[in-house]
Scaffold this motif. Structure first.
Motif, PDB file in Angstrom:
ATOM      1  N   PHE A  10     -19.109  20.122  -5.717  1.00 58.19           N
ATOM      2  CA  PHE A  10     -19.815  19.606  -6.880  1.00 58.19           C
ATOM      3  C   PHE A  10     -21.201  20.229  -6.983  1.00 58.19           C
ATOM      4  N   ASN A  12     -23.592  18.983  -9.050  1.00 62.53           N
ATOM      5  CA  ASN A  12     -24.570  17.907  -9.218  1.00 62.53           C
ATOM      6  C   ASN A  12     -23.830  16.577  -9.310  1.00 62.53           C
ATOM      7  N   LEU A  13     -24.581  15.511  -9.364  1.00 63.55           N
ATOM      8  CA  LEU A  13     -23.990  14.178  -9.392  1.00 63.55           C
ATOM      9  C   LEU A  13     -23.170  13.943 -10.657  1.00 63.55           C
ATOM     10  N   TYR A  14     -23.646  14.429 -11.794  1.00 63.89           N
ATOM     11  CA  TYR A  14     -22.915  14.265 -13.052  1.00 63.89           C
ATOM     12  C   TYR A  14     -21.530  14.910 -12.955  1.00 63.89           C
ATOM     13  N   GLU A  15     -21.478  16.141 -12.452  1.00 63.88           N
ATOM     14  CA  GLU A  15     -20.198  16.830 -12.304  1.00 63.88           C
ATOM     15  C   GLU A  15     -19.286  16.079 -11.342  1.00 63.88           C
ATOM     16  N   ALA A  16     -19.841  15.573 -10.259  1.00 71.29           N
ATOM     17  CA  ALA A  16     -19.054  14.810  -9.291  1.00 71.29           C
ATOM     18  C   ALA A  16     -18.438  13.576  -9.942  1.00 71.29           C
ATOM     19  N   LYS A  17     -19.235  12.859 -10.723  1.00 70.55           N
ATOM     20  CA  LYS A  17     -18.728  11.657 -11.401  1.00 70.55           C
ATOM     21  C   LYS A  17     -17.605  12.001 -12.374  1.00 70.55           C
ATOM     22  N   GLU A  18     -17.761  13.078 -13.130  1.00 69.18           N
ATOM     23  CA  GLU A  18     -16.743  13.491 -14.099  1.00 69.18           C
ATOM     24  C   GLU A  18     -15.434  13.868 -13.403  1.00 69.18           C
ATOM     25  N   ILE A  20     -14.412  13.125 -10.306  1.00 65.48           N
ATOM     26  CA  ILE A  20     -13.829  11.987  -9.581  1.00 65.48           C
ATOM     27  C   ILE A  20     -13.186  11.009 -10.548  1.00 65.48           C
ATOM     28  N   GLU A  21     -13.802  10.766 -11.684  1.00 65.92           N
ATOM     29  CA  GLU A  21     -13.222   9.854 -12.682  1.00 65.92           C
ATOM     30  C   GLU A  21     -11.904  10.407 -13.215  1.00 65.92           C
ATOM     31  N   ARG A  24      -9.368   9.921 -10.476  1.00 66.81           N
ATOM     32  CA  ARG A  24      -9.020   8.513 -10.335  1.00 66.81           C
ATOM     33  C   ARG A  24      -8.057   8.075 -11.435  1.00 66.81           C
TER      34      ARG A  24
END
Length: 52
Positions: A10, A12-18, A20-21, A24
């Motif tokens: 990843f 950055n955090l934004y990319e990680a959230k996208e 992972i979501e 999921r």
């Protein structure tokens, strides 16, 4: 989840959230589950409601 984290780097955090979501959602909604007679949750819901 560990599989998703091990396969991605990843930026950055934004990319990680996208990412992972998306993973999921696919894992919980789109893939067949052995506990649901190898149907997706949507297919299983239709089956038990009689719309399958």
């Amino acid at each position: 989840m560990e599989k998703c984290l091990n396969q991605n780097l990843f930026k950055n955090l934004y990319e990680a959230k996208e990412i992972i979501e998306g993973w999921r959602n696919e894992y919980n909604q789109l893939r067949p589950h052995s506990s649901l007679d190898n149907l997706t949750p949507t297919e299983y819901a239709k089956k038990i409601s009689g719309d399958y």
